[in-house]
Motif scaffolding. Sequence first.
Motif: not given
Lengths: 357, 39
Positions: A353-357, B32-35, B38-39
């Motif tokens: 979920p966006e709030d947890e990513s 993947i972790a770095r992307r 930064h997202a």
Amino acid sequence: VNRRAVHPLAWWAWAIALGAAAFRTRNVLLLGLLIGVTWTVVAARRTNAPWARTFGMFLRLGLFVIVVRVAIEILFGQRLPGRVLFTTPQADLPSWAAGVTLGGEVSAEALMTAFADGLRAATLLICVGAANSLTSPYRTLRAMPALLYELGVVVTVGLAFAPQATMSAGRVRAARRLRGRTPRGIAAMRGMAVPVLEGALDNSLELAASMDSRGYGRQGALSTGRRRASHLATLAGAGLVTVGVYGVLDRGAPFVLGLPALVGGAALLLGSTAAARASAVRSRYRPDPWRTPEWWTVLSGACALGAFVMASHVGVDGLNPSYNPLTAPPLPFLPTAGTIVALLPAFVTPSVPEDES
Amino acid sequence: VPPASDGAGGPPVGMLVGIPLVVALAAAGTLIARRRRHA
């Protein structure tokens, strides 16, 4: 695909299957692949929550295990013939300590065997770390079967300890930094170990107490005799399952301790689960769904474990390569393919979920 | 199932395939972790 958290039990099943697969091999290439797969899936699917950082902690713990294993080999290892790399000062031990050596010639073969042993233990730890960082300990507790409510505090502390230790380490490190002390180095570690462990245990116990006060582990009306029988069945079942898992994983164990013990223990546990469910008085608020991605996650883990088990039964070359004499380990196809399949959850599970990513 | 290399004598095919595979997985995870960070 809608963003949502994957069921915690699916992640645990996947990680435990990978750990069990790691337990069956001493091939450093396969162990490296298993670590690579867990890292990629964790990187793709972990949240921003404090417990998501557990993976790094377990990675460091794994490294420590390897270093200790190799150091023990250098100090006390068996002095087998081979390519001698260096010689450590040797101490003459009294005659009653026959078979134990202290120092002496260290061969490349002995070092490589010790490294492979350490890497296997480290891979197992890293798999547990992956499960810890992919799942919220609170959601895992909610998903526990009714049978485990009885063990309330034990289960809570057992499941929440590693994530709480990570959070506690963050807090202690921040406090140290505010006091102008460095949070790095051996001296810092010595000063931090006790507060971190004590804080983690305290927090886990607090969580257990707060869950107890909200009715976790509460029993419905049950006669004393039935309750005792249910306790006994749970205890015997858990014991049998533990012995059975050991028997299945270790090929040297007698057959009775393997599958029969596992099946008997599982039957006892199922019986007591049914009894516990009948007497449970707890409702469940917004339970985590179990849909197709959860099945894919469990299946991919089972695929990896199945490939390793099948390979060891068929006698595939290279699952347990001998590092004496020292040769490059081969890369057997079946376990490699199984390990790559375990990468599936990085793609088929919904993103966090966006709030947890 | 035949092993990818015979271990003794022949070219270490296992190492030649295995090590790049492990490195590729580690790199993919890190990327993947770095992307995501930064997202």
